[in-house]
Scaffold this active site. Structure first.
Site, PDB file in Angstrom:
ATOM      1  N   CYS A  87       2.433  -2.158  15.488  1.00  0.00           N
ATOM      2  CA  CYS A  87       2.382  -1.876  14.049  1.00  0.00           C
ATOM      3  C   CYS A  87       1.709  -3.009  13.268  1.00  0.00           C
ATOM      4  CB  CYS A  87       3.806  -1.659  13.545  1.00  0.00           C
ATOM      5  SG  CYS A  87       3.939  -1.546  11.748  1.00  0.00           S
TER       6      CYS A  87
ATOM      7  N   CYS B 103       7.190  -6.777   7.288  1.00  0.00           N
ATOM      8  CA  CYS B 103       8.384  -6.217   7.936  1.00  0.00           C
ATOM      9  C   CYS B 103       8.885  -7.210   8.977  1.00  0.00           C
ATOM     10  CB  CYS B 103       8.056  -4.886   8.602  1.00  0.00           C
ATOM     11  SG  CYS B 103       9.490  -4.119   9.393  1.00  0.00           S
TER      12      CYS B 103
ATOM     13  N   CYS C 128      -0.239   6.063   9.443  1.00  0.00           N
ATOM     14  CA  CYS C 128       0.969   5.348   9.872  1.00  0.00           C
ATOM     15  C   CYS C 128       0.621   4.068  10.600  1.00  0.00           C
ATOM     16  CB  CYS C 128       1.759   6.169  10.874  1.00  0.00           C
ATOM     17  SG  CYS C 128       2.600   7.517  10.167  1.00  0.00           S
TER      18      CYS C 128
ATOM     19  N   GLU D  30       0.825  -1.197   0.000  1.00  0.00           N
ATOM     20  CA  GLU D  30       0.000   0.000   0.000  1.00  0.00           C
ATOM     21  C   GLU D  30       0.866   1.256   0.000  1.00  0.00           C
ATOM     22  OE1 GLU D  30      -3.986  -1.557   2.216  1.00  0.00           O
ATOM     23  OE2 GLU D  30      -2.397  -0.791   3.483  1.00  0.00           O
TER      24      GLU D  30
ATOM     25  N   CYS E  24       3.485   8.508   0.835  1.00  0.00           N
ATOM     26  CA  CYS E  24       4.081   7.620   1.833  1.00  0.00           C
ATOM     27  C   CYS E  24       4.272   6.264   1.166  1.00  0.00           C
ATOM     28  CB  CYS E  24       3.110   7.556   3.018  1.00  0.00           C
ATOM     29  SG  CYS E  24       3.631   6.464   4.324  1.00  0.00           S
TER      30      CYS E  24
ATOM     31  N   CYS F  76       7.584  -4.662  15.515  1.00  0.00           N
ATOM     32  CA  CYS F  76       7.122  -3.703  16.524  1.00  0.00           C
ATOM     33  C   CYS F  76       5.676  -4.052  16.887  1.00  0.00           C
ATOM     34  CB  CYS F  76       7.199  -2.275  15.976  1.00  0.00           C
ATOM     35  SG  CYS F  76       8.848  -1.833  15.425  1.00  0.00           S
TER      36      CYS F  76
HETATM   37  N1  SAH Z   1       9.873   0.855   9.410  1.00  0.00           N
HETATM   38  C1  SAH Z   1      10.060   2.251   9.442  1.00  0.00           C
HETATM   39  C2  SAH Z   1       9.147   3.017   8.508  1.00  0.00           C
HETATM   40  C3  SAH Z   1       7.722   2.529   8.413  1.00  0.00           C
HETATM   41  S1  SAH Z   1       6.733   2.759   9.853  1.00  0.00           S
HETATM   42  C4  SAH Z   1       9.949   2.772  10.868  1.00  0.00           C
HETATM   43  O1  SAH Z   1       9.475   2.040  11.725  1.00  0.00           O
HETATM   44  O2  SAH Z   1      10.375   3.897  11.103  1.00  0.00           O
HETATM   45  C5  SAH Z   1       6.456   4.511   9.838  1.00  0.00           C
HETATM   46  C6  SAH Z   1       6.119   5.090  11.181  1.00  0.00           C
HETATM   47  O3  SAH Z   1       4.821   4.638  11.607  1.00  0.00           O
HETATM   48  C7  SAH Z   1       7.087   4.690  12.290  1.00  0.00           C
HETATM   49  O4  SAH Z   1       7.471   5.813  13.031  1.00  0.00           O
HETATM   50  C8  SAH Z   1       6.256   3.747  13.105  1.00  0.00           C
HETATM   51  O5  SAH Z   1       6.697   3.632  14.418  1.00  0.00           O
HETATM   52  C9  SAH Z   1       4.894   4.368  12.993  1.00  0.00           C
HETATM   53  N2  SAH Z   1       3.807   3.479  13.385  1.00  0.00           N
HETATM   54  C10 SAH Z   1       3.747   2.141  13.230  1.00  0.00           C
HETATM   55  N3  SAH Z   1       2.598   1.663  13.729  1.00  0.00           N
HETATM   56  C11 SAH Z   1       1.913   2.718  14.204  1.00  0.00           C
HETATM   57  C12 SAH Z   1       0.641   2.852  14.821  1.00  0.00           C
HETATM   58  N4  SAH Z   1      -0.135   1.798  15.035  1.00  0.00           N
HETATM   59  N5  SAH Z   1       0.242   4.084  15.185  1.00  0.00           N
HETATM   60  C13 SAH Z   1       1.021   5.165  14.938  1.00  0.00           C
HETATM   61  N6  SAH Z   1       2.223   5.101  14.353  1.00  0.00           N
HETATM   62  C14 SAH Z   1       2.676   3.882  13.988  1.00  0.00           C
HETATM   63 FE1  SF4 Z   2       8.474  -2.485  10.682  1.00  0.00          FE
HETATM   64 FE2  SF4 Z   2       6.255  -1.411  11.567  1.00  0.00          FE
HETATM   65 FE3  SF4 Z   2       8.363  -1.518  13.176  1.00  0.00          FE
HETATM   66 FE4  SF4 Z   2       8.359   0.158  11.050  1.00  0.00          FE
HETATM   67  S1  SF4 Z   2       7.012   0.250  12.843  1.00  0.00           S
HETATM   68  S2  SF4 Z   2      10.000  -1.231  11.717  1.00  0.00           S
HETATM   69  S3  SF4 Z   2       7.163  -1.061   9.586  1.00  0.00           S
HETATM   70  S4  SF4 Z   2       7.249  -3.278  12.350  1.00  0.00           S
END
Ligand code: SAH
Ligand code: SF4
Length: 347
Positions: A115, A108, A326, A88, A101, A112
């Site tokens: 996420c 991934c 995000c 996406e 974006c 995290c």
């Molecule tokens: N993997 C990279 C880029 C993709 S995620 C990273 O983690 O930086 C982009 C951003 O979205 C990151 O700052 C991540 O922590 C944030 N993010 C992920 N899940 C989220 C959520 N459920 N609510 C708000 N931000 C989130």
């Molecule tokens: Fe991967 Fe999501 Fe963590 Fe970014 S926030 S590193 S996309 S698991």
């Protein structure tokens, strides 16, 4: 081989191996990235015989999104097929800029907890062509002013392709963008981070989410292998030149990382580093143990940091109604959803 996404160096190697004059690499790059040719056939300053010979093994592989979803606030979410999987891309128009974006991987590996992409686990890397296709193949292609690598995936875990894609975007033989229009977001993988700092001029965003190692490790497994303190140390050592910037992403989670203790922790950790902080309200994923910080808490947190000298902003949540925000970009269940969805505007 897909020509779209190839750098001038790679096109030069191709030209050499095909016995073409050196300058033909620049001609092909011009057709691809300035003239927006969609096939070799259109590259009319290459002799016809050459075009035919090249077409036997090479092509310009572009693929339009297979679905578009539009939010009430104008944000659009595009779904692209990558083999038998999907990624996406979110297009976010604002008054004076339009941000795209983009995704760098399907799924991934970083896991995290908060996420949606992380929950899918790692599926596959995107090539530079597949990354750039997310820009090239949307109707708003000409209107995009900024690109953020904040979609699905961890860009520094796919650094080769990300560097090639940003090279095509910024090189004079490519699209000629200023690197200031591009931000790469990462959890902070140390060896590729060093390489990114040395080889790229794009902005960097680091996903921090808490200044405390134990708390960070409990929601971001990467903390154990690449501690945020070491990442910040590396950033402090780097010589930031021009207008290149580092910012920190800070997803605000109620009661977990939004207290005065966290403000103090951030000030200690970031002392002496020129940077900014972006606060984002957590977008809860299904079955999440986390909930977002209330708006007043976010405002207090922002003001406390700003008053103590760190420029801090609250990022507006866009496209929430279509899961385009995000951390909500996720395609785990798309196969099931695509045929029956009424949300999508077909193209
Ligand atoms: N993997 C990279 C880029 C993709 S995620 C990273 O983690 O930086 C982009 C951003 O979205 C990151 O700052 C991540 O922590 C944030 N993010 C992920 N899940 C989220 C959520 N459920 N609510 C708000 N931000 C989130
Ligand atoms: Fe991967 Fe999501 Fe963590 Fe970014 S926030 S590193 S996309 S698991």
């Amino acid at each position: 081989m897909n020509l779209y996404g190839k750098t001038l160096t790679e096109l030069s190697e191709l030209a050499a191996s095909e016995g073409l004059p050196k300058y033909s690499a620049g001609q092909i790059a011009h057709w691809l990235y300035r003239q927006h040719a969609t096939s070799l056939e259109q590259m009319t300053n290459l002799p016809k015989a050459v075009r035919q010979r090249l077409s036997e093994r090479h092509s310009v592989q572009l693929a339009p999104p297979i679905r578009t979803t539009e939010s009430k606030d104008g944000t659009k979410k595009y779904l692209f097929a990558v083999g038998d999987r999907y990624v996406e891309t979110a297009y976010i128009p604002e008054a004076n800029r339009s941000t795209l974006c983009v995704s760098s991987q399907v799924g991934c590996a970083m896991g995290c907890e908060f996420c949606a992409t992380g929950r899918q686990g790692f599926q596959q890397h995107l090539s530079e062509g597949q990354i750039l296709n997310q820009l090239r193949s949307i109707p708003e292609f000409d209107r995009v002013s900024n690109i953020v690598f904040m979609g699905m995936g961890e860009p520094l875990n796919n650094l080769e392709s990300v560097l090639r894609a940003t090279e095509v975007l910024t090189a004079p033989w490519g699209m000629g963008w200023s690197p200031k229009r591009i931000t790469v977001s990462t959890v902070g993988l140390l060896p590729p981070l060093r390489r990114f700092l040395a080889q790229s001029r794009c902005h960097l965003a680091v996903s921090m989410h808490t200044p405390f190692a134990d708390e960070r490790a409990s929601m971001m497994p990467v903390e154990r292998a690449h501690p945020i303190a070491q990442v910040v140390e590396e950033l402090r050592r780097h010589r930031w030149t021009g207008q290149r910037r580092v910012s920190f992403e800070y997803t605000m989670i109620r009661g977990l990382n939004d207290t005065p203790r966290h403000v103090e922790g951030l000030l200690r950790l970031l002392a002496g580093l020129e940077c900014r902080i972006n606060l984002i309200a957590l977008h809860p994923t299904p079955d999440s143990r986390f909930s977002p910080s209330p708006a007043e808490t976010m405002v207090r947190f922002r003001d406390a940091l700003s008053e103590r000298g760190i420029t801090t902003t609250i990022r507006a949540s866009r496209g929430l109604d279509i899961n385009a925000a995000c951390g909500l970009l996720s395609t785990a269940e798309q196969r099931a959803h695509i045929p029956s969805s009424t949300n999508y505007i077909s193209q």
